[in-house]
Scaffold this active site. Structure first.
Site, PDB file in Angstrom:
ATOM      1  N   GLY A 148      45.250  66.767  50.499  1.00 48.74           N
ATOM      2  CA  GLY A 148      44.767  67.000  51.859  1.00 48.74           C
ATOM      3  C   GLY A 148      45.803  66.111  52.950  1.00 48.74           C
ATOM      4  N   SER A 149      44.963  65.687  54.041  1.00 45.88           N
ATOM      5  CA  SER A 149      45.649  65.415  55.060  1.00 45.88           C
ATOM      6  C   SER A 149      45.949  63.775  54.847  1.00 45.88           C
ATOM      7  CB  SER A 149      44.642  65.363  56.498  1.00 45.88           C
ATOM      8  OG  SER A 149      43.519  64.517  56.298  1.00 45.88           O
TER       9      SER A 149
ATOM     10  N   GLY B  78      43.543  60.790  53.315  1.00 43.19           N
ATOM     11  CA  GLY B  78      44.335  60.151  52.092  1.00 43.19           C
ATOM     12  C   GLY B  78      44.165  58.754  52.249  1.00 43.19           C
TER      13      GLY B  78
ATOM     14  N   CYS C 241      51.685  72.611  52.778  1.00 39.35           N
ATOM     15  CA  CYS C 241      52.144  71.117  52.798  1.00 39.35           C
ATOM     16  C   CYS C 241      53.594  71.008  52.795  1.00 39.35           C
ATOM     17  CB  CYS C 241      51.440  70.332  51.594  1.00 39.35           C
ATOM     18  SG  CYS C 241      51.690  71.087  50.038  1.00 39.35           S
TER      19      CYS C 241
ATOM     20  N   GLU D  79      48.584  63.667  47.446  1.00 40.73           N
ATOM     21  CA  GLU D  79      49.558  64.684  48.053  1.00 40.73           C
ATOM     22  C   GLU D  79      49.016  65.048  49.392  1.00 40.73           C
ATOM     23  OE1 GLU D  79      51.119  67.203  49.628  1.00 40.73           O
ATOM     24  OE2 GLU D  79      50.355  68.830  48.283  1.00 40.73           O
TER      25      GLU D  79
END
Length: 491
Positions: free
Chosen positions: A240-241, A245, A296, A262
């Site tokens: 995610g963002s 994170g 991403c 990630e």
């Protein structure tokens, strides 16, 4: 092909969670899951209460501690994972239709990246589950004769928190690795696109995986907070963002919970001097525009030699004119909608702010021409400084930036000049030049001249703020294993 794809219809949704092998209705507030292409509510999904999150972790804990999964041989786990993949394969068109409806991903991508590739990943993990990773260190004679092995043990309960943009693939690459390693799982999909993941969890039970091995709940911030701080969780795998994170990483500190993160990127496409992009221009742009730019690893920063800038700009205008935006059920569509109205408005505002600050619209795709749906017209922006927000931040939309450079050292500086380091693309006349240049790029994956087909046995992950840990293949499995040295007297 099922009726769902034929009729451009949503499949029957699963609105119950799976906890300890049972289907359970959420006890929390209802969440409206809305189709981003139609703005219609797909279903009202009751979310999980904190006590239900606790119940899911407890179920996974029991299933790990009593050995019903962790105690199986790798070969047996692999066989069950193949059965799981078989069941998902039988649901292929149902899941693809679900992705089109709840994510807005074009059907051409929903049937391939979202489903076909997810299946390949899960089957790769099923094969890797049977692998014996024990290392025999042999004998040591001083000062006491001994012998040692290095074993690999599953970490325990893994919390898998996924993103909305490619939900099935992200689920397969994290949950599949955990299961192959012998971990049990609690899955928390993005509340923006949870429905296909619920179908997958039901498929795990139907395939014969033991109760408690795959548990899934849906919720918002409160559920994520509880899962990320739960004392029964040994490992958190998050996609995610960057902002979320960082919060998950902070939550893990008190208990030193294992993490793999990630967190996205701002990846470059570096066109090397002397490369003629006439044939490649469409592909260069399509790579970051697919899935609405909600990827991403989208290579949305295009770096070109300064003396090639004007020619590349013209090639880009031709290429973007071919990019179809609109109905995700149309096989020719490349760019579908953004996941929400708020996200659409944010992407548009980013472009508008850049133009107001002096940027130019180098090229645009055709207007989608739709009154409903959260669509953004594809755009390539130029005339911005490398440090401008639009050239530095992950926009997660169909927007590219083109930056000129002066010589290859300047190109490398620009390529590495963001907080992220997930991936990079290099286009060159001589592939050896691109392979050599990869050593100078701070990116977890480097594709030269388009790279090749997706490889489920190759590692994926990033440098710097793109996170840490690797997914796919053997690298993915090892993220969920602890290394244990076992030693005994020899003689």
């Amino acid at each position: 092909m099922t009726d769902y794809l034929d009729r451009r219809a949503a499949p029957p949704w699963c609105t119950s969670f799976t906890i300890d092998g049972e289907e359970i209705t959420g006890a929390g507030a209802a969440l409206d899951v809305v189709g981003p292409a139609t703005e219609e509510t797909l279903c009202a999904l009751p979310t999980a209460s904190v006590s239900q999150v606790d119940g899911a972790v407890a179920a996974a804990r029991r299933a790990f501690d009593d050995g019903r999964w962790s105690g199986l041989s790798g070969a047996r786990r692999g066989k069950l994972l193949h059965a799981f993949a078989d069941r998902i394969e039988s649901l292929h068109d149902t899941l693809a239709a679900g992705v089109v409806c709840e994510v807005g991903s074009p059907v051409s991508l929903a049937t391939t990246l979202h489903t076909d590739v997810a299946l390949r990943v899960l089957r790769t993990y099923a094969d890797l589950a049977a692998q014996d990773r024990t290392v025999d260190l042999g004998a040591d004679g001083a000062p006491v004769p001994s012998r040692s092995i290095v074993a690999h043990r599953p970490m325990g309960v893994a919390a898998v928190i996924t993103a909305y943009n490619i939900p099935l693939l992200i689920l397969a690459r994290a949950m599949g690795a955990a299961l192959a390693a012998g971990c049990t799982t609690v899955v928390l999909p993005s509340p923006k696109a949870p429905l296909t993941s619920l179908i997958v969890a039901r498929a795990a039970a139907e395939a014969g995986l033991p109760d408690g091995v795959v548990n899934i709940v849906v919720g918002g911030h409160e559920a994520g907070e509880r899962l990320g701080t739960h004392p029964g969780v040994d490992k958190v795998a998050f996609t995610g963002s960057l902002g979320v994170g960082r919060r998950i990483m902070a939550q893990a500190v008190p208990r030193l919970t294992g993490l793999s993160l990630e967190l996205g990127g701002k990846s470059p496409s570096l066109v090397m001097p002397g490369f003629d992009a006439t044939e490649a221009a469409y592909e260069i742009h399509a790579r970051y525009l697919r899935n609405g730019g909600q990827g991403c690893a989208a290579p949305a920063r295009i770096l070109v030699p300064r003396d090639y800038y004007d020619e590349f700009a013209e090639l880009s205008r031709v290429a973007l004119a071919r990019i179809r935006t609109g109905d995700p059920w149309d096989p020719e569509t490349i760019v579908g909608p953004m996941i929400s109205r708020e996200h659409r408005d944010g992407v548009r505002a980013t472009v508008e702010a850049a133009v107001a600050g002096g940027a130019t619209l180098v090229a645009e795709g055709p207007d989608p021409g739709r009154d409903t749906g959260w669509f953004v017209r594809p755009a390539l922006v130029g005339g911005v400084a490398p440090e401008a927000r639009i050239a530095q931040d992950e926009i997660f939309g169909p927007v590219g930036v083109v930056l000129p450079y002066n010589g290859i050292d300047d190109a490398v500086r620009l390529a590495n000049g963001t907080a992220f380091g997930l991936s990079a693309h290099v286009y060159c006349r001589d592939k050896e030049d691109g392979v050599a240049l990869a050593a100078r790029l701070r990116a977890g994956t480097v594709a030269v001249n388009g790279g090749g087909a997706f490889r489920p046995d190759a590692p994926f992950g990033g440098f710097k703020a793109s996170g840490f840990g690797r997914e796919y293949g053997e690298w993915g499995v090892r993220e969920f294993l602890e290394v244990q040295h076992v030693q005994w007297p020899a003689g």
